[in-house]
Scaffold this motif. Structure first.
Motif, PDB file in Angstrom:
ATOM      1  N   GLY A  23      -9.062  21.655   8.757  1.00 20.68           N
ATOM      2  CA  GLY A  23     -10.527  21.780   8.073  1.00 20.68           C
ATOM      3  C   GLY A  23     -10.157  22.218   6.796  1.00 20.68           C
ATOM      4  N   TYR A  24      -9.269  23.121   6.393  1.00 19.46           N
ATOM      5  CA  TYR A  24      -9.215  23.484   5.157  1.00 19.46           C
ATOM      6  C   TYR A  24      -8.614  22.319   4.296  1.00 19.46           C
ATOM      7  CZ  TYR A  24      -9.985  28.472   5.974  1.00 19.46           C
ATOM      8  OH  TYR A  24     -10.574  29.591   6.423  1.00 19.46           O
ATOM      9  N   GLY A  25      -7.504  21.484   4.880  1.00 17.22           N
ATOM     10  CA  GLY A  25      -7.029  20.710   4.041  1.00 17.22           C
ATOM     11  C   GLY A  25      -7.877  19.449   3.672  1.00 17.22           C
ATOM     12  N   ILE A  26      -8.648  19.166   4.715  1.00 18.89           N
ATOM     13  CA  ILE A  26      -9.716  17.914   4.416  1.00 18.89           C
ATOM     14  C   ILE A  26     -10.674  18.408   3.122  1.00 18.89           C
ATOM     15  CG2 ILE A  26     -11.760  16.688   5.214  1.00 18.89           C
ATOM     16  CD1 ILE A  26     -10.443  16.965   8.031  1.00 18.89           C
ATOM     17  N   VAL A  27     -11.165  19.721   3.283  1.00 19.34           N
ATOM     18  CA  VAL A  27     -12.206  20.047   2.205  1.00 19.34           C
ATOM     19  C   VAL A  27     -11.251  20.260   1.065  1.00 19.34           C
ATOM     20  CG1 VAL A  27     -13.512  22.355   1.554  1.00 19.34           C
ATOM     21  CG2 VAL A  27     -13.523  21.342   3.841  1.00 19.34           C
ATOM     22  N   ILE A  28     -10.265  20.637   1.077  1.00 17.16           N
ATOM     23  CA  ILE A  28      -9.481  20.946  -0.247  1.00 17.16           C
ATOM     24  C   ILE A  28      -9.145  19.634  -0.916  1.00 17.16           C
ATOM     25  CG2 ILE A  28      -7.414  21.704  -1.324  1.00 17.16           C
ATOM     26  CD1 ILE A  28      -7.326  24.032   0.812  1.00 17.16           C
ATOM     27  N   LEU A  29      -8.658  18.722  -0.136  1.00 14.48           N
ATOM     28  CA  LEU A  29      -8.391  17.177  -0.699  1.00 14.48           C
ATOM     29  C   LEU A  29      -9.396  16.664  -1.026  1.00 14.48           C
ATOM     30  CD1 LEU A  29      -5.889  15.277  -0.858  1.00 14.48           C
ATOM     31  CD2 LEU A  29      -6.569  14.468   1.523  1.00 14.48           C
ATOM     32  N   GLY A  30     -10.657  16.723  -0.354  1.00 18.58           N
ATOM     33  CA  GLY A  30     -11.747  16.104  -1.076  1.00 18.58           C
ATOM     34  C   GLY A  30     -12.261  16.653  -2.229  1.00 18.58           C
ATOM     35  N   VAL A  31     -12.124  17.903  -2.491  1.00 16.47           N
ATOM     36  CA  VAL A  31     -12.560  18.573  -3.736  1.00 16.47           C
ATOM     37  C   VAL A  31     -11.727  18.052  -4.873  1.00 16.47           C
ATOM     38  CG1 VAL A  31     -12.825  20.728  -5.095  1.00 16.47           C
ATOM     39  CG2 VAL A  31     -13.598  20.264  -2.614  1.00 16.47           C
ATOM     40  N   VAL A  32     -10.513  18.149  -4.666  1.00 15.14           N
ATOM     41  CA  VAL A  32      -9.455  17.780  -5.616  1.00 15.14           C
ATOM     42  C   VAL A  32      -9.549  16.346  -5.885  1.00 15.14           C
ATOM     43  CG1 VAL A  32      -6.992  17.516  -6.158  1.00 15.14           C
ATOM     44  CG2 VAL A  32      -7.765  19.592  -4.888  1.00 15.14           C
ATOM     45  N   LEU A  33      -9.719  15.385  -4.867  1.00 15.17           N
ATOM     46  CA  LEU A  33      -9.978  13.764  -5.277  1.00 15.17           C
ATOM     47  C   LEU A  33     -11.220  13.848  -6.069  1.00 15.17           C
ATOM     48  CD1 LEU A  33      -9.026  12.194  -2.083  1.00 15.17           C
ATOM     49  CD2 LEU A  33      -7.969  12.022  -4.114  1.00 15.17           C
ATOM     50  N   ILE A  34     -12.257  14.645  -5.796  1.00 16.81           N
ATOM     51  CA  ILE A  34     -13.491  14.337  -6.620  1.00 16.81           C
ATOM     52  C   ILE A  34     -13.324  14.795  -7.916  1.00 16.81           C
ATOM     53  CG2 ILE A  34     -16.028  14.989  -6.773  1.00 16.81           C
ATOM     54  CD1 ILE A  34     -16.180  15.079  -3.653  1.00 16.81           C
ATOM     55  N   LEU A  35     -12.761  16.069  -8.173  1.00 13.74           N
ATOM     56  CA  LEU A  35     -12.610  16.656  -9.611  1.00 13.74           C
ATOM     57  C   LEU A  35     -11.548  15.577 -10.384  1.00 13.74           C
ATOM     58  CD1 LEU A  35     -12.410  20.443  -8.808  1.00 13.74           C
ATOM     59  CD2 LEU A  35     -14.276  19.143  -9.636  1.00 13.74           C
ATOM     60  N   GLY A  36     -10.488  15.316  -9.643  1.00  9.64           N
ATOM     61  CA  GLY A  36      -9.458  14.469 -10.386  1.00  9.64           C
ATOM     62  C   GLY A  36     -10.079  12.979 -10.793  1.00  9.64           C
ATOM     63  N   VAL A  37     -10.807  12.481  -9.784  1.00  8.74           N
ATOM     64  CA  VAL A  37     -11.639  11.163 -10.397  1.00  8.74           C
ATOM     65  C   VAL A  37     -12.681  11.532 -11.575  1.00  8.74           C
ATOM     66  CG1 VAL A  37     -13.127   9.407  -9.641  1.00  8.74           C
ATOM     67  CG2 VAL A  37     -11.236   9.998  -8.035  1.00  8.74           C
ATOM     68  N   LEU A  38     -13.481  12.470 -11.620  1.00  9.22           N
ATOM     69  CA  LEU A  38     -14.075  13.015 -12.536  1.00  9.22           C
ATOM     70  C   LEU A  38     -13.475  13.141 -13.986  1.00  9.22           C
ATOM     71  CD1 LEU A  38     -16.912  15.089 -10.691  1.00  9.22           C
ATOM     72  CD2 LEU A  38     -17.067  12.665 -11.331  1.00  9.22           C
ATOM     73  N   PHE A  39     -12.466  13.831 -13.683  1.00  8.90           N
ATOM     74  CA  PHE A  39     -11.601  14.342 -14.851  1.00  8.90           C
ATOM     75  C   PHE A  39     -10.990  12.900 -15.404  1.00  8.90           C
ATOM     76  CE2 PHE A  39      -7.288  15.089 -16.624  1.00  8.90           C
ATOM     77  CZ  PHE A  39      -7.611  15.931 -17.689  1.00  8.90           C
ATOM     78  N   VAL A  40     -10.072  12.043 -14.957  1.00  7.54           N
ATOM     79  CA  VAL A  40      -9.529  10.879 -15.312  1.00  7.54           C
ATOM     80  C   VAL A  40     -10.568   9.901 -15.983  1.00  7.54           C
ATOM     81  CG1 VAL A  40      -8.285   8.956 -14.690  1.00  7.54           C
ATOM     82  CG2 VAL A  40      -7.289  11.183 -13.810  1.00  7.54           C
ATOM     83  N   GLY A  41     -11.760   9.936 -15.119  1.00  2.71           N
ATOM     84  CA  GLY A  41     -12.955   9.236 -15.560  1.00  2.71           C
ATOM     85  C   GLY A  41     -13.335   9.575 -16.831  1.00  2.71           C
ATOM     86  N   THR A  42     -13.694  10.916 -16.970  1.00  6.45           N
ATOM     87  CA  THR A  42     -14.074  11.339 -18.344  1.00  6.45           C
ATOM     88  C   THR A  42     -13.267  11.151 -19.437  1.00  6.45           C
ATOM     89  OG1 THR A  42     -15.413  12.806 -17.038  1.00  6.45           O
ATOM     90  CG2 THR A  42     -15.002  13.556 -19.518  1.00  6.45           C
ATOM     91  N   VAL A  43     -11.834  11.104 -19.136  1.00 10.15           N
ATOM     92  CA  VAL A  43     -10.884  10.944 -20.322  1.00 10.15           C
ATOM     93  C   VAL A  43     -10.704   9.593 -20.525  1.00 10.15           C
ATOM     94  CG1 VAL A  43      -8.212  11.139 -20.706  1.00 10.15           C
ATOM     95  CG2 VAL A  43      -9.404  13.173 -19.323  1.00 10.15           C
ATOM     96  N   ARG A  44     -10.709   8.755 -19.690  1.00 12.29           N
ATOM     97  CA  ARG A  44     -10.883   7.399 -19.936  1.00 12.29           C
ATOM     98  C   ARG A  44     -12.014   7.006 -20.817  1.00 12.29           C
ATOM     99  NH1 ARG A  44      -7.156   4.060 -17.156  1.00 12.29           N
ATOM    100  NH2 ARG A  44      -8.585   2.292 -17.260  1.00 12.29           N
ATOM    101  N   GLN A  45     -13.031   7.602 -20.494  1.00 15.42           N
ATOM    102  CA  GLN A  45     -14.278   7.138 -20.890  1.00 15.42           C
ATOM    103  C   GLN A  45     -14.189   7.598 -22.689  1.00 15.42           C
ATOM    104  OE1 GLN A  45     -16.994   5.300 -20.074  1.00 15.42           O
ATOM    105  NE2 GLN A  45     -18.004   5.242 -21.905  1.00 15.42           N
ATOM    106  N   TYR A  46     -13.696   8.767 -22.782  1.00 14.11           N
ATOM    107  CA  TYR A  46     -13.641   9.314 -24.089  1.00 14.11           C
ATOM    108  C   TYR A  46     -12.724   8.563 -24.858  1.00 14.11           C
ATOM    109  CZ  TYR A  46     -12.047  12.502 -27.760  1.00 14.11           C
ATOM    110  OH  TYR A  46     -11.578  12.851 -29.277  1.00 14.11           O
TER     111      TYR A  46
END
Length: 467
Positions: A17-40
């Motif tokens: 349970g912890y692994g799924i939640v943590i992996l999901g949060v990290v993936l979402i934050l990672g995609v948002l971060f990389v997308g924001t940097v690329r957009q910039y």
């Protein structure tokens, strides 16, 4: 199979349970971060090209509107600043290259989406592989206007190789940080799961020993949390089982003794009467009196055991009728006056004003008061006083038995109504009397309280609801 078994454990489910939640949060934050940097980065480059192309197109359209596209192209080529490695192209309305700052021959066509859009009158950007340099480029095509009509296209392109390299490094770093966060989070989750599961495993082991009858094992309380409270509860349960086992053994021993004593007396006098005949009237009378008395003791003991069995199984019922408590207490007081005289005790009865009527089981209430008076007589020395009183207190009837006997030790007051408990072994009894009294009172929706001062006496109070 081991992995499947692990998932069935609390630790495995927590980790999953912890692994799924943590992996999901990290993936979402990672995609948002990389997308924001690329957009910039890509947005900055696109904005720079767009501003430069718009300014140039307005300037050339305003001040060179009398020149042909070829003349404007030569002017643009001669005056455009190219030190920033930006490539400048001028394209005619057919998509053919007119002039290029890299020196490519005119007439070449480059059918990229940005040029197609510019031919339709709108500025457009495009990223892709340049067919000439084989590099990834960012291109922006801007229509060249003259007297509100389009005469060509002004195109700026720049290499985004360095931008891609920077973005790749940032993306790699983000992936590395994300993996580190996931690993660290899983490690913390494993430690937390272990902290929770390990004490439960220890409690399970202790519980197995207890189930096998070994109550010497105690559960260790590691933390003051729910698991710690469970350990306390398990230890308390073990202590109660040991105590009840001790009480049961004492009860069996006591009942065995209580049964053996009258049976021995009955058997002895029976043999005496049989061997000596019935000629001696005094001896016969004495023997029959002892047999009668000991038989009454056996009957009382058996009745206590039967009542206890009914209470344990929930089979004891009450047959309610209208009962005048004053009359019932008066009858019981008169019944015990003779017994009090034999023991040289003074029995006093004080009745409350008016009839105190309530719906109850007359025989069961009589059984309770008889038991309480028997106890009072048993534990009160000669010359003492036993007082039986009634009174009305708001919507309740109070019945009180007070004696000047030996009293109850403070540590035993709360336990005297427990099953099988006997505060003293100097007097015969099963240890069930007060427990049965309390149960009968509770069946009538009432309550019973005991107060005592050791060496001075005891007060037993019963409150019964009038309605």
């Amino acid at each position: 199979m081991e992995g499947t078994s692990e998932l069935k454990t609390i630790r495995g489910r927590m980790m999953l349970g912890y692994g799924i939640v943590i992996l999901g949060v990290v993936l979402i934050l990672g995609v948002l971060f990389v997308g924001t940097v690329r957009q910039y980065y890509y947005g900055s480059a696109t904005q720079a090209l767009s501003e430069r192309a718009a300014v140039s197109a307005r300037f050339y359209g305003q001040y060179l509107d009398e020149y042909s596209l070829g003349d404007q192209s030569r002017y643009i080529f001669e005056n455009e600043i190219t030190e920033d490695f930006t490539r400048v192209e001028v394209i005619d309305l057919y998509g053919n290259l007119v002039i290029d700052s890299y020196g490519l021959p005119p007439g070449k066509k480059t059918p990229t989406p940005d040029i197609q859009a510019a031919l339709k009158g709108s500025a457009e950007t495009w990223m892709g592989i340049d067919p000439d340099t084989k590099e990834r480029i960012l291109a922006l095509s801007q229509p060249l206007m003259q007297d509100s009509r389009m005469i060509g296209i002004l195109r700026y392109t720049t290499s985004i190789k360095r931008v891609d390299e920077v973005l790749n490094k940032i993306t790699g770093a983000a992936i590395g940080v994300g993996l580190a966060v996931v690993c660290l989070s899983l490690l913390v989750s494993w430690l937390m799961a272990r902290r929770i599961v390990s004490p439960i495993g220890e409690l399970t082991t202790v519980a197995k020993y207890m189930a096998g009858g070994d109550f010497s094992r105690k559960a260790e309380k590691r933390y003051d949390d729910e698991v710690g409270h469970l350990a306390d509860t398990l230890n308390y349960m073990a202590e109660e089982i040991v105590r009840n086992e001790k009480l049961k053994n004492e009860f069996i021993s006591s009942v065995s003794h209580e049964l053996r004593t009258p049976l021995t007396s009955i058997k002895g006098w029976s043999e005496t009467l049989l061997s000596g005949g019935l000629e001696e009237k005094e001896e016969t009378k004495l023997g029959l009196g002892v047999i009668t008395k000991e038989t009454d003791r056996l009957i009382g003991l058996v009745e206590d055991l039967l009542d206890f069995s009914k209470l344990q199984s929930g089979g004891m019922g009450i047959r309610c009728e209208l009962v005048d408590i004053n009359r019932l207490v008066e009858e019981i007081g008169e019944q015990f006056i003779a017994s009090g005289n034999r023991h040289k005790l003074n029995i006093e009865v004080e009745l409350g004003e008016g009839p105190l009527e309530l719906t109850a089981d007359r025989n069961r209430l009589k059984q309770v008061m008889v038991n309480l008076l028997d106890n009072a007589i048993k534990f009160t020395p000669e010359g003492g006083t036993i007082r039986l009183t009634t009174a009305r207190e708001e919507e309740e009837v109070r019945i009180q038995v007070e004696d000047t006997g030996e009293g109850i030790q403070a540590e035993n007051i709360k336990r005297v109504t427990e099953k099988f408990f006997k505060g003293t072994t100097r007097y015969p009894g099963s240890g069930l009397g007060l427990s049965i009294c309390k149960e009968i009172v509770q069946l009538h929706k009432g309550r019973m309280g005991i107060s005592s001062v050791f060496g001075q006496g005891t007060i037993v109070t019963i409150w019964l609801p009038l309605h």
